[in-house]
Enzyme design. Structure first.
Site, PDB file in Angstrom:
ATOM      1  N   CYS A  52     -29.421  35.883 -26.439  1.00 24.35           N
ATOM      2  CA  CYS A  52     -28.256  35.925 -25.562  1.00 24.35           C
ATOM      3  C   CYS A  52     -28.654  35.504 -24.152  1.00 24.35           C
ATOM      4  O   CYS A  52     -29.671  35.957 -23.616  1.00 24.35           O
ATOM      5  CB  CYS A  52     -27.673  37.329 -25.546  1.00 24.35           C
ATOM      6  SG  CYS A  52     -26.196  37.480 -24.502  1.00 24.35           S
ATOM      7  N   CYS A  56     -28.271  41.587 -19.243  1.00 24.32           N
ATOM      8  CA  CYS A  56     -27.960  43.016 -19.228  1.00 24.32           C
ATOM      9  C   CYS A  56     -29.264  43.807 -19.350  1.00 24.32           C
ATOM     10  O   CYS A  56     -30.011  43.646 -20.314  1.00 24.32           O
ATOM     11  CB  CYS A  56     -27.023  43.372 -20.366  1.00 24.32           C
ATOM     12  SG  CYS A  56     -25.485  42.392 -20.390  1.00 24.32           S
ATOM     13  N   CYS A  59     -30.450  45.657 -22.707  1.00 23.93           N
ATOM     14  CA  CYS A  59     -30.204  45.056 -24.015  1.00 23.93           C
ATOM     15  C   CYS A  59     -31.404  44.311 -24.588  1.00 23.93           C
ATOM     16  O   CYS A  59     -31.988  43.442 -23.933  1.00 23.93           O
ATOM     17  CB  CYS A  59     -29.014  44.111 -23.930  1.00 23.93           C
ATOM     18  SG  CYS A  59     -28.495  43.490 -25.546  1.00 23.93           S
ATOM     19  N   CYS A  96     -16.235  46.687 -37.239  1.00 23.89           N
ATOM     20  CA  CYS A  96     -16.455  46.017 -35.962  1.00 23.89           C
ATOM     21  C   CYS A  96     -17.579  44.989 -36.117  1.00 23.89           C
ATOM     22  O   CYS A  96     -18.628  45.291 -36.690  1.00 23.89           O
ATOM     23  CB  CYS A  96     -16.833  47.027 -34.879  1.00 23.89           C
ATOM     24  SG  CYS A  96     -15.617  48.345 -34.689  1.00 23.89           S
ATOM     25  N   CYS A 127     -12.235  44.851 -35.534  1.00 24.14           N
ATOM     26  CA  CYS A 127     -12.644  44.853 -34.129  1.00 24.14           C
ATOM     27  C   CYS A 127     -13.764  43.843 -33.970  1.00 24.14           C
ATOM     28  O   CYS A 127     -14.572  43.649 -34.886  1.00 24.14           O
ATOM     29  CB  CYS A 127     -13.118  46.247 -33.712  1.00 24.14           C
ATOM     30  SG  CYS A 127     -13.697  46.356 -31.987  1.00 24.14           S
ATOM     31  N   CYS A 187     -10.671  47.977 -26.449  1.00 17.85           N
ATOM     32  CA  CYS A 187     -11.756  48.944 -26.604  1.00 17.85           C
ATOM     33  C   CYS A 187     -12.712  48.715 -25.441  1.00 17.85           C
ATOM     34  O   CYS A 187     -13.336  47.659 -25.342  1.00 17.85           O
ATOM     35  CB  CYS A 187     -12.468  48.723 -27.939  1.00 17.85           C
ATOM     36  SG  CYS A 187     -13.913  49.771 -28.199  1.00 17.85           S
ATOM     37  N   ARG A 259     -14.735  57.603 -28.017  1.00 19.60           N
ATOM     38  CA  ARG A 259     -15.754  57.382 -29.045  1.00 19.60           C
ATOM     39  C   ARG A 259     -17.123  57.880 -28.604  1.00 19.60           C
ATOM     40  O   ARG A 259     -17.646  57.471 -27.570  1.00 19.60           O
ATOM     41  CB  ARG A 259     -15.841  55.891 -29.402  1.00 19.60           C
ATOM     42  CG  ARG A 259     -16.964  55.588 -30.407  1.00 19.60           C
ATOM     43  CD  ARG A 259     -16.934  54.146 -30.851  1.00 19.60           C
ATOM     44  NE  ARG A 259     -15.753  53.917 -31.666  1.00 19.60           N
ATOM     45  CZ  ARG A 259     -15.151  52.733 -31.767  1.00 19.60           C
ATOM     46  NH1 ARG A 259     -15.608  51.696 -31.097  1.00 19.60           N
ATOM     47  NH2 ARG A 259     -14.097  52.600 -32.531  1.00 19.60           N
TER      48      ARG A 259
END
Length: 328
Positions: A52, A56, A59, A96, A127, A187, A259
């Site tokens: 990616c 972040c 991550c 998801c 999702c 979400c 959640r």
């Protein structure tokens, strides 16, 4: 109508009240809008892992860091559908799918749209979390039958640049606007333990609770430290702070699913029970969340039996029957 004009001071007062009072209020609010002994269960699958371009700081999938993760290309559609069937068979009501992209390229859209149609056709709620979306992409996902789109704010606006520099806080809000305008459910939540202060957790909750329409699903994650990332040694946040955040979210957004998300595998049964008592009524099932460990299904089944909790059934038409986060 659910309240969306909370002040930052009001959120801070709710968060900081004596713990027993906070839990009592959150449980009272929860029972006004939900079955207190039913929890919505989702399964999360990484359909494209690693490589990616985002940075972040928490991550393992970022190209910017040297982590133990091995990148994987997009899963074949039949592999995803096999996983979706297994999730349905285990009692999950929502499937998801996550891809480690900054945003989906146009060449990827036929793939994700087919996945949405196929999984939806299995009778599961759908999702996806694919990064940033254009308005056109959001509309096409909605037309294909995608029920929910996940795009977390992660942390407060003030702390955000300490965690991520490759996309802005406002970029995230813009994607949420595209999702909402398309008719999909939102979400969106955050992650605790990113080196933030308590004031940042309060600010994050304020940002979520003052959206024009509350997110229908609000994940409250706890950082799972990943070796090789900038936040691998970030100070841990206590379980009590996690429960405070959940309870405050429940009070602020009374009709949203709250959640209990990443980090749940580190909780004892009693701590998980406290989270449910604070108003959490959704969680991920399975052994793994994208690239981090999760509490397994056998442990969850035992916990549910001990607590007298049942799993919520999938809604055939989510747009028509899903919780209205803004209803009176």
């Amino acid at each position: 109508m659910s309240k969306t004009d909370w002040t930052l001071a009001e959120v801070g007062q709710i968060y900081a009240q004596p713990f027993n009072d906070l839990i009592f209020t959150a449980q009272t609010v929860h029972r006004q809008h939900f079955d207190a002994n039913t929890v919505q269960v989702s399964t999360l699958l990484s359909i494209k892992t690693g490589a990616c371009p985002e940075d972040c700081g928490y991550c393992s999938q970022s190209n910017s860091y040297d982590t133990p993760l091995t990148p994987q290309k997009k899963l074949q559609i039949d592999e995803v559908l096999k996983a979706a069937q297994a999730a349905k068979d285990s009692g999950s009501s929502r499937f998801c799918m996550g891809a480690a992209w900054r945003n989906p390229h146009e060449r990827d859209m036929p793939y994700v749209l087919e996945l949405v149609r196929e999984v939806k056709g299995m009778g599961l709620e759908t999702c996806m979390t694919l990064g940033m979306l254009t308005s056109s992409q959001a509309e096409r996902l909605a037309d294909a039958g995608l029920d929910y789109y996940n795009h977390n704010l992660d942390t407060s606006r003030q702390h955000y640049s300490n965690v991520i520099t490759t996309r802005s806080f406002d970029d995230r809000l813009q994607t949420l606007e595209h999702v909402r305008s398309s008719g999909m459910k939102v979400c969106s939540g955050g992650i605790l333990g990113l080196g933030e202060q308590q004031s940042d957790r309060i600010s994050l909750l304020h940002e979520l609770a003052t959206q024009p329409i509350h997110p229908e699903s609000v994940p409250i994650n706890m950082l799972v430290p990943i070796k090789g990332t900038p936040l691998e040694d970030a100070p841990k946040v206590s379980v009590i702070e996690w429960v405070r955040t959940i309870a405050t979210a429940r009070i602020l957004m009374p009709r949203s699913y709250i959640r209990l998300s990443a980090g749940r595998e580190g909780l004892s049964d009693a701590e998980q029970a406290l989270c449910f008592q604070a108003g959490a009524n959704s969680f991920f099932s399975g052994e793994q969340l994208l690239t981090t460990p999760n509490a397994g299904e056998s442990r969850d089944a035992l916990l549910f039996a001990q607590l007298g909790i049942s799993k919520e059934k999938a809604k055939v038409n989510v747009k028509a029957t899903a919780v209205n986060a803004m209803a009176g």
